[in-house]
Design an enzyme around this catalytic site. Sequence first.
Site, PDB file in Angstrom:
ATOM      1  N   ASP A 181       0.904  -1.309  -0.003  1.00 49.14           N
ATOM      2  CA  ASP A 181      -0.207  -0.288  -0.140  1.00 49.14           C
ATOM      3  C   ASP A 181       1.059   1.151   0.132  1.00 49.14           C
ATOM      4  OD1 ASP A 181      -2.573   1.802   0.251  1.00 49.14           O
ATOM      5  OD2 ASP A 181      -2.262   1.644   2.022  1.00 49.14           O
ATOM      6  N   ARG A 219     -10.999   9.998 -11.988  1.00 54.29           N
ATOM      7  CA  ARG A 219     -10.273  10.068 -10.491  1.00 54.29           C
ATOM      8  C   ARG A 219      -9.651   8.907 -10.371  1.00 54.29           C
ATOM      9  NH1 ARG A 219     -14.119  11.579  -6.817  1.00 54.29           N
ATOM     10  NH2 ARG A 219     -12.496  11.726  -4.628  1.00 54.29           N
ATOM     11  N   LYS A 220     -10.100   7.633 -11.093  1.00 51.64           N
ATOM     12  CA  LYS A 220      -9.457   6.657 -10.328  1.00 51.64           C
ATOM     13  C   LYS A 220      -8.285   6.015 -10.751  1.00 51.64           C
ATOM     14  CE  LYS A 220     -13.691   5.209  -9.887  1.00 51.64           C
ATOM     15  NZ  LYS A 220     -14.655   3.480  -9.803  1.00 51.64           N
TER      16      LYS A 220
END
Length: 182
Positions: free
Chosen positions: A86, A132-133
């Site tokens: 992450d 926005r992804k």
Amino acid sequence: MSRVPPKWPPVEVVVPAPHPDAPAPGTKLGPHYAQCFGCGDEIEGGLRLRTESGPDSTIMAQFTVTEAHQGAPGLAHGGLLACAFDEALGSTVGQLLRRPAVTGRLETDFLRPVPVGSTLHIVGKLDGVAGRKVYASADGRLNAPDGQLALRARALFVIVDFSHFTTHGTADPRDVHPDVNP
């Protein structure tokens, strides 16, 4: 039985060029926030993930698994490894696009154990943008950039405004990616 992996990215995307202010290959990148568990220097037992801009619009990250990172005796905790991905993928998105983004989804494939004392080498890349992804993926190898493949991950990030961090957290937005938001 053979399993065909789902299409990635799952939607039509544009593969973006790195932002003009993205760091040049070989640039060492500092923590985006000193108290970040993933890359910060102020958290005891944190990953202290170190990143640098790599060739071909990649971000290279690494961290050494310590006893504080164990899940089973002598092995890295799977959730902690997901945390490392992450962090590395978030750095990939933030550094290459120079836009703040948050994790919307993270998938991690654990291919082999990661022992305490190992150094995990992660290479992240942007796979595409749809509105926005932002879609990104990474591979993690043991003890060398060309070592055994131990993990794979892919993630969906959502571009947000800096106000996201002040509305939902307590940080001054200048403390989050200070090099992106002076």
